[in-house]
Write a protein that holds these residues in place. Structure first.
Motif, short mmCIF file in Angstrom:
data_model
loop_
_atom_site.label_atom_id
_atom_site.label_comp_id
_atom_site.label_asym_id
_atom_site.label_seq_id
_atom_site.Cartn_x
_atom_site.Cartn_y
_atom_site.Cartn_z
N GLU A 6 43.13 48.42 47.47
CA GLU A 6 44.22 48.95 48.01
C GLU A 6 45.23 49.40 47.12
OE1 GLU A 6 47.52 47.98 51.37
OE2 GLU A 6 44.72 47.67 52.00
N VAL A 7 45.32 48.30 45.96
CA VAL A 7 46.50 48.24 45.65
C VAL A 7 46.08 48.89 43.84
CG1 VAL A 7 47.76 46.97 46.19
CG2 VAL A 7 46.27 46.34 44.22
N GLY A 8 45.37 50.20 44.20
CA GLY A 8 44.98 51.14 42.61
C GLY A 8 44.40 50.01 41.50
N LEU A 9 43.57 49.14 41.31
CA LEU A 9 42.81 48.24 40.76
C LEU A 9 41.89 48.33 40.33
CD1 LEU A 9 45.74 45.32 40.40
CD2 LEU A 9 45.12 47.22 38.69
N GLY A 10 41.17 49.19 41.42
CA GLY A 10 39.39 48.67 41.47
C GLY A 10 38.41 48.81 40.36
N ASP A 11 39.51 49.30 39.53
CA ASP A 11 38.44 49.65 38.38
C ASP A 11 38.67 48.94 36.83
OD1 ASP A 11 40.52 50.94 37.64
OD2 ASP A 11 39.77 52.41 37.19
N PHE A 12 39.79 47.47 37.48
CA PHE A 12 40.14 46.82 36.82
C PHE A 12 39.51 45.64 36.23
CE2 PHE A 12 44.03 43.76 35.40
CZ PHE A 12 44.92 44.72 34.58
N GLY A 13 38.33 45.39 36.37
CA GLY A 13 37.66 44.49 36.13
C GLY A 13 35.87 44.85 36.79
N ARG A 14 34.88 44.01 36.07
CA ARG A 14 34.04 44.09 36.16
C ARG A 14 33.49 42.91 36.99
NH1 ARG A 14 29.87 45.22 31.43
NH2 ARG A 14 31.70 43.78 29.92
N PRO A 15 34.23 42.45 38.43
CA PRO A 15 34.06 41.37 38.67
C PRO A 15 32.97 40.41 39.00
CG PRO A 15 34.64 42.57 40.85
CD PRO A 15 34.38 43.31 39.35
N ASN A 16 30.83 41.07 39.10
CA ASN A 16 29.89 40.23 38.21
C ASN A 16 29.69 39.45 37.57
OD1 ASN A 16 29.31 40.86 41.57
ND2 ASN A 16 28.36 42.73 40.98
N GLY A 17 28.96 38.81 37.67
CA GLY A 17 28.71 38.02 35.71
C GLY A 17 30.30 37.50 35.58
N TYR A 18 31.29 37.85 35.94
CA TYR A 18 32.68 37.35 35.95
C TYR A 18 32.56 36.06 34.89
CZ TYR A 18 37.75 35.63 35.38
OH TYR A 18 38.20 34.79 34.44
N LEU A 19 32.57 35.48 34.87
CA LEU A 19 32.38 33.59 34.35
C LEU A 19 31.68 33.88 33.16
CD1 LEU A 19 32.66 31.17 37.15
CD2 LEU A 19 34.20 31.27 35.02
N ALA A 20 29.66 34.38 33.09
CA ALA A 20 29.27 34.07 32.00
C ALA A 20 29.79 35.82 30.50
CB ALA A 20 27.92 35.13 32.66
N ARG A 21 30.28 36.91 31.32
CA ARG A 21 31.32 37.66 30.36
C ARG A 21 31.85 36.76 29.75
NH1 ARG A 21 30.44 40.77 34.64
NH2 ARG A 21 33.05 41.33 34.24
N GLN A 22 33.10 36.43 30.51
CA GLN A 22 34.20 35.13 29.98
C GLN A 22 33.42 34.00 29.13
OE1 GLN A 22 37.88 34.72 30.69
NE2 GLN A 22 37.71 37.02 30.63
N LEU A 23 32.53 33.04 28.75
CA LEU A 23 31.89 32.48 28.25
C LEU A 23 31.92 33.00 27.31
CD1 LEU A 23 31.10 29.17 27.60
CD2 LEU A 23 28.95 29.89 28.19
N GLU A 24 31.27 34.63 27.01
CA GLU A 24 30.44 34.91 26.08
C GLU A 24 32.14 35.47 25.10
OE1 GLU A 24 28.24 34.44 24.70
OE2 GLU A 24 27.75 33.82 26.48
N ARG A 25 32.38 36.33 26.06
CA ARG A 25 34.54 36.76 25.19
C ARG A 25 34.75 35.69 24.54
NH1 ARG A 25 40.10 38.19 27.69
NH2 ARG A 25 41.39 38.91 25.93
N TRP A 26 35.15 34.84 25.34
CA TRP A 26 35.81 33.33 24.40
C TRP A 26 34.88 32.95 23.27
CZ3 TRP A 26 40.65 33.64 24.75
CH2 TRP A 26 41.49 34.02 26.28
N CYS A 27 33.89 32.81 23.43
CA CYS A 27 32.94 32.20 22.31
C CYS A 27 33.50 33.11 20.75
CB CYS A 27 31.46 32.04 22.53
SG CYS A 27 31.51 30.90 23.14
N GLN A 28 33.03 34.66 21.16
CA GLN A 28 33.25 35.77 20.02
C GLN A 28 34.78 35.57 19.83
OE1 GLN A 28 32.62 39.22 21.66
NE2 GLN A 28 30.43 39.07 22.15
N GLN A 29 36.02 35.03 20.55
CA GLN A 29 37.47 34.51 20.42
C GLN A 29 37.23 33.82 18.70
OE1 GLN A 29 38.33 37.93 20.75
NE2 GLN A 29 39.75 37.73 22.77
#
Length: 343
Positions: free
Chosen positions: A146-169
């Protein structure tokens, strides 16, 4: 006028064109060097504004995204989530050397320590900690479509992507190899919960990322949205509790982030805070240990990045000399939350 991270003559010219309603810019000063983005107070003739820009030096890919931060506070303006009023965004790095944005100045306080908190009554202190939980629940209750953030992220698989992202960092920032870090990543990967509910998440929620009024106690604005996205709301709660310092936790005192404000008389302890969040949000927090472990992992990576910038001489402000020693401590705390004490 010489202020680190600001080209004052170019900023004055840009503001005259893009923010004329603020009046003539008069001065700029560093509010907080921070351990991440830099925050400045801009005094203009007709208005006080706050400028946010990325840190100097060692900036990781995808981190410190000013456009993203500006977008989310713009979307949340007018919702039950208190945020500073958005003013203007600048993508042109030629102005001050990096993208930046301006927002309205909020007449609140940033509180990290018991000393900064002063001596409110224990009842007021408790109410402030309750409001911190309630505002977190309000963030997670926002209808992001409703507030226009529908494309602000990809909710499905969020934690798995977070884990890989922070591993890369970590790989981009690490200053030493730590075997217990590698083992922690493997344990987290094995324990990842299935994708469930998705909400707007702040990504770095704690008291000193808000502006508060102490009497009567209130959260006036939530700031520092650089890591916000769509994902698992319990990841926010887990990271908030990672910052929490409970009475008697001497080990936590050696981690120089977020201060000691939660030790103030009347402040809820971590378990009480989690229970209040569960009550007002209606969420099941039975697997909270995993999320706190994940929060310790994420904070370890963030702190290692700060330590890398400190070693390069690229931090602005004080208090960075001890921060590298917190990394193995955070990793050990994560292992304990997963059910194992390290020697």
């Amino acid at each position: 006028m010489t202020v680190p991270g600001i080209d004052w003559p170019r900023l004055v010219t840009w503001m005259a064109e893009h923010v004329p309603e603020a009046g003539e810019p008069l001065s700029v000063s560093l509010i907080s060097g921070g351990k991440s983005n830099l925050t400045y107070l801009v005094e203009a003739r007709d208005r006080r504004l706050v400028l946010r820009r990325p840190p100097l030096g060692h900036v990781l890919p995808t981190a410190h995204d000013m456009r993203r931060e500006f977008r989310v506070i713009s979307a949340l303006a007018g919702t039950p989530v208190p945020v500073p009023g958005p003013v203007a965004f600048c993508a042109d790095e030629d102005v001050i050397g990096a993208p930046f944005y301006l927002m309205g100045h909020v007449e609140g306080e940033t509180v990290r320590t018991r000393e900064e908190l002063g001596a409110p009554s224990p009842g007021d202190t408790r109410r402030l900690s309750e409001r911190l939980a309630e505002v977190l629940a309000a963030i997670h209750a926002v209808d992001y479509q409703e507030v226009g953030l529908g494309d602000f992220g990809r909710p499905n698989g969020y934690l798995a992507r977070q884990l890989e992202r922070w591993c890369q960092q970590w790989e981009r920032s690490k200053t030493a190899d730590l075997p217990e870090y590698d083992r922690l990543v493997a344990r987290l990967r094995d324990r990842l919960p299935a994708s469930g509910e998705s909400t707007l998440v702040h990504g770095d929620y704690r008291l000193d990322n808000t502006l508060v009024r102490l009497a009567p106690p209130e959260i006036l604005a939530v700031v520092d949205w650089e890591m916000s996205t769509l994902g698992d709301p319990l990841a926010d709660l887990g990271l908030t509790l990672t910052y929490w310092h409970d009475p008697g936790d001497d080990e936590r005192a050696g981690i120089p982030v977020a201060g000691d404000v939660t030790l103030a008389p009347g402040f809820m302890n971590a378990a009480e805070f989690a229970a209040h969040y569960a009550k007002v949000s209606g969420r099941d927090i039975s697997d909270l240990g995993f999320y706190v472990a994940f929060g310790n992992f994420k904070l370890a990576v963030i702190v290692e990045g700060i330590h890398a910038r400190f070693r390069q001489g690229k931090t602005v402000g004080e208090g960075f000399d001890r921060i590298g020693s917190a990394v193995p401590t955070l990793i050990a705390r994560a292992h304990r939350m997963l059910g194992e004490d390290l020697p």
